[in-house]
Design an enzyme around this catalytic site. Structure first.
Site, short mmCIF file in Angstrom:
data_model
loop_
_atom_site.label_atom_id
_atom_site.label_comp_id
_atom_site.label_asym_id
_atom_site.label_seq_id
_atom_site.Cartn_x
_atom_site.Cartn_y
_atom_site.Cartn_z
N SER A 155 4.05 -8.43 7.84
CA SER A 155 3.08 -7.41 7.46
C SER A 155 2.62 -7.48 6.01
O SER A 155 1.46 -7.15 5.71
CB SER A 155 3.63 -6.01 7.75
OG SER A 155 4.88 -5.81 7.10
N HIS A 160 6.05 -1.84 2.02
CA HIS A 160 4.83 -2.63 1.88
C HIS A 160 4.26 -2.53 0.46
O HIS A 160 4.29 -1.47 -0.16
CB HIS A 160 3.79 -2.15 2.89
CG HIS A 160 4.22 -2.35 4.31
ND1 HIS A 160 4.52 -1.29 5.15
CD2 HIS A 160 4.44 -3.48 5.02
CE1 HIS A 160 4.88 -1.77 6.33
NE2 HIS A 160 4.85 -3.09 6.27
N ASP A 201 6.25 4.07 1.78
CA ASP A 201 7.18 3.68 2.86
C ASP A 201 8.31 2.77 2.38
O ASP A 201 9.22 2.45 3.14
CB ASP A 201 6.42 3.01 4.01
CG ASP A 201 5.72 1.71 3.61
OD1 ASP A 201 5.98 1.19 2.50
OD2 ASP A 201 4.93 1.21 4.41
#
Length: 250
Positions: A17, A227, A224
């Protein structure tokens, strides 16, 4: 393909990601995720000199999110790829190269482990096919940009096997491309994963030639804690470009 691929410098963007890009992705009051559509100034190239290969295997002018039709089912934002491409493009122009064009081949899929990328699997085969398409018509493969490992840092078992699996992946991929000298720019992961240090150590000691490592440690993360922010992705893209230009581009 609508765009000419003659003299195209091709770069693969792969991993999970943080390569696909979550910069600028935030959670709304209703719990859904959305991208704020803020693009770094260093990634603003609108003259068609940077292309991306779509999921339908067509070249189109590159714009964020690069992985919007690749890492499907997720909200993608800014990754390091377009900033990287813009920096390399600027260098080529400053060196006097006539009409340079960068071709970015997004392949990253969020949440994937190194096992998911092993030879013969769907992700591996899809990436090989996309690279084959990208090289048709005169495109030259220049490097693999690889940012992956967070999923393997969740388990000691997977972290302990990571170095062997990563080395095998790099070697298999080069062999299947018939390019044993393909430069690989890999990113050492960051974050608060239980076995992040073990994976980082594996990445730092990979025994494969022409693998060049940059470090994401210390870059700011989204709330979070997983990321990279847009600003961090911009910094990373520039560092990856500098690494490529200093080690891999004459």
């Amino acid at each position: 393909m609508a765009q000419s691929t003659e003299c195209l410098d091709v770069f693969i963007l792969s991993g999970q990601s943080n390569m696909a890009g979550r910069g600028g992705v935030h959670i709304l009051e209703n719990g859904t995720r959305a991208w704020n559509k803020v693009v770094p100034m260093s990634a603003n190239v609108s003259d068609g000199s940077i292309l991306r290969l779509t999921a339908q295997l067509n070249w189109e002018p590159a714009k964020e999110p690069l992985h919007q039709d690749i890492d499907v089912g997720k909200v993608c934002g800014v990754g390091p790829g377009l900033v990287f491409g813009a920096k390399v493009l600027k260098h080529l122009r400053e060196r006097g190269q006539a009409n340079p064009t960068i071709g970015l081949v997004p392949c990253a899929i969020g949440g994937t482990s190194i096992q998911d990328w092993e030879k013969g699997g769907i992700l591996y085969n899809t990436m090989l096919h996309r690279v084959d398409v990208a090289r048709r018509g005169g495109g030259t493969l220049r490097a693999l940009l690889w940012y992956q490992g967070e999923s393997d840092a969740e388990s000691k078992k997977h972290a302990d096997l990571y170095k062997w699996r990563l080395e095998k992946f790099f070697s298999d991929f080069r062999s299947d491309l018939n390019d044993n000298l393909l430069p690989i720019i890999q990113v050492k992961i960051c974050g608060t994963w239980p076995f992040v240090e073990e994976v980082r150590a594996a990445q730092a000691t990979v025994q494969v030639p022409r693998v060049y490592t940059v470090d994401a440690w210390g870059l700011e993360l989204n709330p979070d804690h997983m990321h990279l922010t847009t600003e961090s992705q911009e910094k990373l893209g520039l560092v990856m470009a500098e690494k490529y230009l200093s080690h891999c581009h004459a």
